[in-house]
Design a protein around this motif. Structure first.
Motif, PDB file in Angstrom:
ATOM      1  N   LEU A   1     -23.638  28.127  50.086  1.00 36.30           N
ATOM      2  CA  LEU A   1     -24.929  28.724  50.400  1.00 36.30           C
ATOM      3  C   LEU A   1     -25.676  28.988  49.088  1.00 36.30           C
ATOM      4  O   LEU A   1     -25.660  30.104  48.570  1.00 36.30           O
ATOM      5  N   PRO A   2     -26.350  27.983  48.552  1.00 35.82           N
ATOM      6  CA  PRO A   2     -26.976  28.118  47.220  1.00 35.82           C
ATOM      7  C   PRO A   2     -27.988  29.249  47.122  1.00 35.82           C
ATOM      8  O   PRO A   2     -28.170  29.829  46.044  1.00 35.82           O
ATOM      9  N   ASP A   3     -28.674  29.578  48.220  1.00 35.06           N
ATOM     10  CA  ASP A   3     -29.709  30.612  48.175  1.00 35.06           C
ATOM     11  C   ASP A   3     -29.199  31.988  48.585  1.00 35.06           C
ATOM     12  O   ASP A   3     -29.999  32.910  48.808  1.00 35.06           O
ATOM     13  N   VAL A   4     -27.899  32.167  48.693  1.00 38.14           N
ATOM     14  CA  VAL A   4     -27.341  33.428  49.178  1.00 38.14           C
ATOM     15  C   VAL A   4     -27.623  34.562  48.203  1.00 38.14           C
ATOM     16  O   VAL A   4     -27.694  34.366  46.988  1.00 38.14           O
ATOM     17  N   THR A   5     -27.845  35.765  48.731  1.00 40.13           N
ATOM     18  CA  THR A   5     -27.888  36.976  47.908  1.00 40.13           C
ATOM     19  C   THR A   5     -26.612  37.760  48.169  1.00 40.13           C
ATOM     20  O   THR A   5     -26.091  37.773  49.294  1.00 40.13           O
ATOM     21  N   LEU A   6     -26.121  38.417  47.125  1.00 43.33           N
ATOM     22  CA  LEU A   6     -24.847  39.141  47.218  1.00 43.33           C
ATOM     23  C   LEU A   6     -25.045  40.617  46.899  1.00 43.33           C
ATOM     24  O   LEU A   6     -25.831  40.978  46.024  1.00 43.33           O
ATOM     25  N   SER A   7     -24.309  41.449  47.611  1.00 46.99           N
ATOM     26  CA  SER A   7     -24.258  42.884  47.313  1.00 46.99           C
ATOM     27  C   SER A   7     -22.799  43.300  47.278  1.00 46.99           C
ATOM     28  O   SER A   7     -21.915  42.571  47.745  1.00 46.99           O
ATOM     29  N   SER A   8     -22.547  44.497  46.720  1.00 47.59           N
ATOM     30  CA  SER A   8     -21.156  44.912  46.574  1.00 47.59           C
ATOM     31  C   SER A   8     -21.053  46.426  46.447  1.00 47.59           C
ATOM     32  O   SER A   8     -22.066  47.128  46.302  1.00 47.59           O
ATOM     33  N   ASP A   9     -19.804  46.926  46.501  1.00 49.09           N
ATOM     34  CA  ASP A   9     -19.488  48.339  46.276  1.00 49.09           C
ATOM     35  C   ASP A   9     -18.614  48.454  45.040  1.00 49.09           C
ATOM     36  O   ASP A   9     -17.740  47.608  44.803  1.00 49.09           O
ATOM     37  N   PHE A  10     -18.830  49.535  44.273  1.00 50.99           N
ATOM     38  CA  PHE A  10     -18.029  49.791  43.078  1.00 50.99           C
ATOM     39  C   PHE A  10     -17.625  51.258  43.030  1.00 50.99           C
ATOM     40  O   PHE A  10     -18.408  52.139  43.408  1.00 50.99           O
TER      41      PHE A  10
END
Length: 624
Positions: free
Chosen positions: A453-462
């Protein structure tokens, strides 16, 4: 504790159970027989010669009632009128058969015939439900799951005759839906209760007493402390006890405290259609599963929300279809571990295929056999309405088979945004957290996703400052932030929770000031990288779902793009998208093509071009 000491203050409601035997052996046998009667909500309360006293406690509940002491005449005189009224209701209330029926196995069908739908609980009289409707004020803290819980609780109360108010001062019942994920969240509730205590004390005597309830995760974790420390709290209900709210509130009306915090192995509220309370008419949350089996060492969720159980797919599809019929344009599928969804409610789903984990990932439990999986659910949900966006949160990185990415690539209405909670960039810390992967395995998954998915946006928890985290571990987390370049991140200092594995086996040995320093450093690096990530969108034409007027300017509108990033643009007339040259002002719920002109670490700004549809936007050059 002796049964008489524990429940003697509830001796009023009696059921004749035969004379008490004279011999010691027979007495013990009789006692054992009575103990075995704790079934279907029937609980032995005490023994008073010459009869046994039984109390209906509601189906499947850990229940506590306080406030009626038959040994204190002043209190009995004070509550006499209320008790007589309450006992009159009980006399015409449920029989033993009612509770035994409720104790039967949960039915797996989700469409009951009209004649099978049970009336409101028989112990709630018509005067309670109709003649004197009570106004309830609901206040929600924490995650999207708590928002969904609020909608479920309100649906149940609405059917029981309650009215809802948005004004705290006119409420008869105040319910706080609470969060326990961090100490700060719980402290917020304690502070709120102090304010409500003052509100309760100022209640005019001519009005019915104000009742206050604590619902959700904090209720489950701190039930005894809440009842003992905060005497003003009348009702405590855990996440799996919302069906019991009408009964608990009825008990509270007699001046008693009432609680039900039993965790369930099968409660999903599949047959309850939530009353969606979002201020946005364009989007809604749909819960698809509850609980979590991952047992990460830092996490309280398995102890406040119980084991994983998935809602039957038929009821999910029914709710999403209803939302589509109402004009909702975006649905977010919810779960503590949403992509481990596994429906086993129908025989056709019970294949022997084990659960597939992401490559290089492991779990603390054995592979689960059979069931309709998350990719199958996502396929069916996205097919309901091609003009409805589908999102999901919060997933675990281990539960991403390739089929999910392939489906996201094929379906234009499944948003190209993934939340990938990593928690730490150090393999050593990840092992201490029992996350089931290494830094290298996580990065390999990120590369796989971006290839698919080249246009994917990613989020995360830290988490900053977990037990035993060294400065080198912290630096590895900073380097992971730079390497992945997330669009969104949720970063918190570690807060140890009782009951968790970390509480029992690890030391919270990172000083608070060190946690705060590392937290600030993580946030600084994230913002720097997010600014670069969002800058890549400048010049693109993106599809934006309009949500509302911008909070900062009445001249602007705001919405979210496919990647779940906020987009701000002027509220001006645009082409209506029909090809006839007409101009319109877009409204909440409309899709609009916006050319991105500038960016920051949190938002994008652009110029609206024309109104569109999801399907139509795929043919428009440059839209993504």
């Amino acid at each position: 504790m002796h049964q008489c000491d524990m429940m003697g203050d509830l001796k009023r409601t009696v059921t004749q159970c035969g004379p008490f035997p004279s011999s010691a052996r027979a007495q013990e046998a009789k006692m054992q027989s009575i103990r075995s009667c704790i079934v279907g909500g029937l609980r032995v309360c005490c023994w008073r010669l010459p009869r046994w006293t039984l109390q209906p406690a509601g189906p499947c509940a850990w229940a506590s009632t306080r406030g009626l002491d038959p040994e204190v005449p002043s209190r009995e005189a004070k509550c006499k009128g209320g008790l007589e009224d309450f006992h009159a209701k009980l006399a015409a209330g449920p029989s033993l058969q009612h509770f035994l029926q409720d104790a039967g196995p949960v039915q797996e069908t989700h469409h009951l015939p009209a004649e099978a739908v049970e009336d409101s609980a028989p112990y709630l009289g018509s005067r309670t439900l109709a003649d004197a409707p009570r106004k309830v004020y609901l206040e929600t803290y924490g995650c999207q799951m708590n928002v969904n819980d609020t909608e479920i609780a309100w649906s149940i109360l609405q059917k029981s005759g309650y009215l809802r108010t948005s004004r705290l001062e006119e409420a008869d019942v105040i319910l706080l839906v609470t969060c326990s994920i961090r100490e700060k969240a719980e402290q917020t509730i304690w502070n709120r209760l102090r304010y409500l205590k003052a509100l309760k004390s100022k209640r005019p005597r001519l009005q019915a007493p104000l009742r206050i309830g604590i619902l959700g995760c904090m209720a489950e974790r701190l039930k005894e402390k809440i009842l003992e420390r905060e005497k003003l709290v009348d009702v405590v209900a855990g996440p799996d006890a919302y069906r019991d709210l009408p009964r608990l509130l009825a008990v509270a009306e007699t001046g008693q405290q009432a609680a039900n915090v039993l965790l369930s192995l099968d409660e999903t509220y599949a047959d309850i259609l939530p009353v969606h309370t979002s201020t946005s008419p364009t989007s809604a949350f749909v819960s698809i599963m509850r609980g979590c089996d991952n047992m990460c060492t830092y996490c309280i969720v398995p102890f406040t929300r119980g084991r994983e159980r998935s809602r039957p797919v038929a009821s999910i599809l029914q709710e999403v279809q209803a939302l589509s019929d109402q004009g909702v344009k975006e649905v977010t599928l919810l779960g503590q571990n949403v992509n481990s969804y596994r429906d086993t409610s129908e025989a056709q789903f019970l294949s022997a295929t084990p659960t597939q984990l992401s490559r290089g990932f492991s779990s603390v439990y054995k592979p689960k056999q059979g069931g309709l999986r998350f990719a199958d659910l996502l396929d069916r949900v996205s097919a309901i309405d091609p003009e409805m966006r589908i999102r999901f949160t919060s997933p675990h990185p281990k539960d991403f088979p390739d089929e999910v990415f392939q489906l996201m690539k094929e379906r234009h209405n499944i948003c190209k945004h993934l939340h990938l909670p990593v928690q730490s960039g150090s393999t050593r810390v990840l092992e201490a957290m029992r996350r089931g992967y290494t830094r290298e395995a996580y990065l390999a998954l990120v590369h796989l996703i971006r290839d698919s998915l080249p246009d994917v946006t990613l989020s995360s928890d830290f988490i900053a400052g977990f037990c035993g985290e060294t400065e080198d571990d912290h630096q590895q987390t900073l380097s992971l932030l730079r390497e992945v370049r997330y669009n969104t991140a949720f970063i918190f200092a570690y807060s140890m929770r009782e009951k968790t594995r970390a509480f029992h086996r690890l030391q919270d040995d990172v000083a608070p000031e060190v946690k705060q320093r590392r937290l600030k450093e993580l946030m600084t690096v994230f913002r720097e990288e997010a600014s670069w990530a969002n800058a890549a969108a400048v010049g693109q034409v993106q599809v934006v779902l309009v949500e509302s007027t911008s909070k900062r300017s009445a001249l602007d509108l705001c919405g979210r793009n496919d990647g779940n990033i906020k987009v701000i643009f002027p509220d001006v007339e645009v082409d209506d998208g029909t090809g006839l040259g007409s101009k319109v002002r877009v409204q909440p719920g409309d899709y609009v093509l916006v050319k991105i002109s500038s960016s920051s670490s949190q938002t994008l700004r652009g110029i609206p071009l024309r109104r569109t549809t999801l399907k139509g936007s795929t043919a428009f050059g440059g839209a993504n």
